[in-house]
Design an enzyme around this catalytic site. Structure first.
Site, PDB file in Angstrom:
ATOM      1  N   ARG A  62     -20.756  -0.403  -5.397  1.00  0.00           N
ATOM      2  CA  ARG A  62     -22.021  -1.137  -5.391  1.00  0.00           C
ATOM      3  C   ARG A  62     -22.799  -0.954  -4.092  1.00  0.00           C
ATOM      4  O   ARG A  62     -24.000  -0.846  -4.088  1.00  0.00           O
ATOM      5  CB  ARG A  62     -21.681  -2.632  -5.533  1.00  0.00           C
ATOM      6  N   LYS A 204       7.567   6.969  -4.647  1.00  0.00           N
ATOM      7  CA  LYS A 204       8.435   6.937  -3.458  1.00  0.00           C
ATOM      8  C   LYS A 204       9.554   7.965  -3.616  1.00  0.00           C
ATOM      9  O   LYS A 204      10.194   8.030  -4.665  1.00  0.00           O
ATOM     10  CB  LYS A 204       9.038   5.535  -3.260  1.00  0.00           C
ATOM     11  N   GLU A 238      10.459  -8.961   0.888  1.00  0.00           N
ATOM     12  CA  GLU A 238       9.313  -8.696   1.760  1.00  0.00           C
ATOM     13  C   GLU A 238       9.225  -9.799   2.797  1.00  0.00           C
ATOM     14  O   GLU A 238       9.468 -10.970   2.471  1.00  0.00           O
ATOM     15  CB  GLU A 238       8.017  -8.678   0.949  1.00  0.00           C
ATOM     16  N   HIS A 262       7.186  -2.591 -10.719  1.00  0.00           N
ATOM     17  CA  HIS A 262       8.089  -1.884  -9.813  1.00  0.00           C
ATOM     18  C   HIS A 262       9.576  -2.105 -10.138  1.00  0.00           C
ATOM     19  O   HIS A 262      10.348  -1.157 -10.233  1.00  0.00           O
ATOM     20  CB  HIS A 262       7.846  -2.303  -8.362  1.00  0.00           C
ATOM     21  N   LYS A 360       8.535 -12.955  -1.429  1.00  0.00           N
ATOM     22  CA  LYS A 360       7.765 -12.803  -0.199  1.00  0.00           C
ATOM     23  C   LYS A 360       8.295 -13.802   0.818  1.00  0.00           C
ATOM     24  O   LYS A 360       8.908 -14.799   0.470  1.00  0.00           O
ATOM     25  CB  LYS A 360       6.286 -13.047  -0.476  1.00  0.00           C
TER      26      LYS A 360
END
Ligand code: BG6
Length: 510
Positions: A62, A204, A238, A262, A360
């Protein structure tokens, strides 16, 4: 045919296909993904001379930029995010192929401008009408872009020559119904063989190495089954929180954000049957069979865990709880941690549990597949520190970081007694190859340009993954498994530990 005689039908299957000249059109060119991943990956491919002659990029978004602004901003992005430092000369030649078209995704006039631009580039760079359209936008724009490309005759290759492909980022839908709707919509414009659905885990090196490890060696496959394997764990930890993506994450959660794609993709590579060839659809066919054999989760209360991080500390740093993150509802019930136990009902895996977990704000960033083997039938030696039973053999595929593989086995402790202690045999990519693996996006972009879809997810496995998880998401919504909380910097909620303890097992320590 003797073992030494090559099979003529197999000849050539390992030769890398070469890439045709083409233009890559990036929708959402002013966004984060383009700056952090796509353009740095393309720059590195160009540096390695892996891109075809006549390659160019057209950014479409945009914002009212022009080629000069786009090039300047992409240069900054490469300086910040490329795995190799920017070299001016290489950049200059790469940047000459960068262009920008400004427009909204529902504006036919903008697609007409894009078409004109691509035509000009065909003339200037000799791209012969080959186009790779990359959807690097928020998912709510996918349908309108596919429609725009269709309506404006950009989705179909020119009659003379050329191909068109569509690369779609995750998330591909947010449940089974919306994924089906999206696929139907895109399917009105693009055929399945033109659609490349990205799951960056498949790009990966270490994930690809799962197949090499299993099928490029003779010794592991014979024990890769229920006779020898006690359980399989796929874990993705993570340390980061939602990294400013609270708005997106609120509507996703760990199950949609990580497990649906994943973790299930990694599980499929670990569980699938051997293939006769790693090209074409063979790998995707075998993965699809794994998905078909996964038993639907019937008892969500017993077989799943959902939790959210509260405030805590990571490596000595105090961090806030999920509900205090920007863009997050202070009463949010979105899970930042998910764990589940799955069963694959086939000849190889019946009665071997597969445990998945991801979270997380855990203490460590690590992705690992841990395969625990059954213990020997007799305990002949005294275990040191291992309780009554011999410590089982454990094979750990370290996907990241510290990429490698280790195998735990028992060894005699030096001395006059027959005491046994577990020790590790270890392989590290860094030490053995002395080089950093390329970024996942480099491999995936190159494959899409070449037209090799092996590392992209096919619709049947996306659909199967949603069929498995949509009922879990619904049951969570009905409160069948209450949300737990865990302190940031801890290994997750009590429920995850209980899930394992109930089975007389424990999570592998990462
Ligand atoms: C993305 C998720 O797909 O994968 C993120 O949306 C997550 O939430 C990321 O952090 C993890 O990827 P990697 O490659 O760092 O393990």
């Amino acid at each position: 045919m003797s073992a030494a005689t090559p099979n003529p039908l197999r000849a050539g299957t390992r030769i890398q296909k070469s890439a045709d000249p083409c233009a890559v059109v990036v929708f959402g060119a002013t966004g984060d993904l383009t700056a952090r991943k796509l353009v740095p990956a393309l720059y590195n491919l160009s540096r390695l001379r892996l891109l075809p002659a006549g390659f160019s990029v057209v950014g479409f978004a945009r914002r009212d930029w022009d080629d000069v602004q786009f090039r300047a901003l992409m240069k900054e992005a490469v300086q910040e995010y490329s795995r190799e430092p920017l070299v001016e000369e290489l950049w200059d030649s790469f940047a000459r192929g960068l262009h920008y078209v400004s427009g909204t995704f529902d504006d036919d006039a903008a697609y007409a401008r894009l078409g004109e631009r691509l035509k000009k580039q065909d003339e200037a760079h000799g791209a012969r009408g080959n186009r790779l359209f990359y959807l690097a936008t928020p998912p709510d724009s996918y349908e309108v872009i596919a429609e725009g490309l269709g309506k404006n005759n950009l989705a179909r290759p020119a009659a003379t020559s050329g191909w068109t492909r569509l690369v779609v980022e995750k998330p591909y839908g947010r449940d089974l119904a919306s994924a089906r709707q999206l696929d139907e919509h895109i399917g009105q414009v693009f055929r399945e063989r033109q659609i490349y659905r990205i799951d960056h885990y498949l790009g990966k090196e270490t994930v690809q190495n799962i197949l090499v490890f299993r099928f490029g060696n003779g010794i592991f496959e014979p024990i890769w089954n229920r006779r020898y394997v006690d359980n399989v764990q796929v874990s993705v930890g993570e340390t980061v929180g939602v990294e400013g993506r609270g708005g997106y994450y609120e509507h996703a959660g760990a199950l949609r954000d990580m497990v649906q794609n994943h973790l299930l993709q990694v599980l499929a590579l670990v569980a699938m049957e051997p293939v006769a060839s790693v090209s074409g659809d063979a790998v995707r066919d075998e993965k699809a069979k794994v998905f078909q054999a996964i038993v639907p989760v019937e008892n969500v209360a017993l077989e799943t865990v959902r939790a959210q991080y509260a405030s805590g500390a990571i490596v000595g740093q105090t961090v806030s709880g999920y509900r205090d993150e920007e863009g997050v509802d202070p009463r949010s019930v979105t899970e930042t941690y998910a764990a589940l136990r799955l069963h694959i009902e086939n000849w190889r895996w019946a009665d071997v549990p597969f445990y998945l977990r991801t979270g997380k704000r855990l203490p460590k960033r690590a992705t690992e597949v841990a395969i625990t083997f059954k213990t020997p039938p007799l305990q002949l030696f005294r275990q040191l520190g291992g309780g009554d039973d011999p410590t089982p053999n454990l094979l750990v595929l370290r996907i990241q970081p510290d990429e490698g593989i280790s195998l735990r086995f028992g060894a005699k402790v030096p001395g006059t007694r027959s005491d046994v202690r577990p020790v590790n045999m270890d392989f590290r990519y860094g030490t053995s190859f002395g080089t950093d693996p390329p970024e996942a996006y480099e491999r995936l972009l190159l494959d899409a340009i070449i037209g090799d879809s092996t590392l992209f997810t096919r619709w049947d496995s996306v659909e199967a993954a949603w069929s498995l998880l949509s009922p879990v998401i619904d049951a969570w919504g009905n409160g069948e498994r209450p949300l737990e909380f865990y302190e940031a910097g801890s290994w997750g909620p009590d429920g995850a530990r209980d899930l394992m303890e109930g089975d007389g097992r424990e999570w592998h320590r990462m």
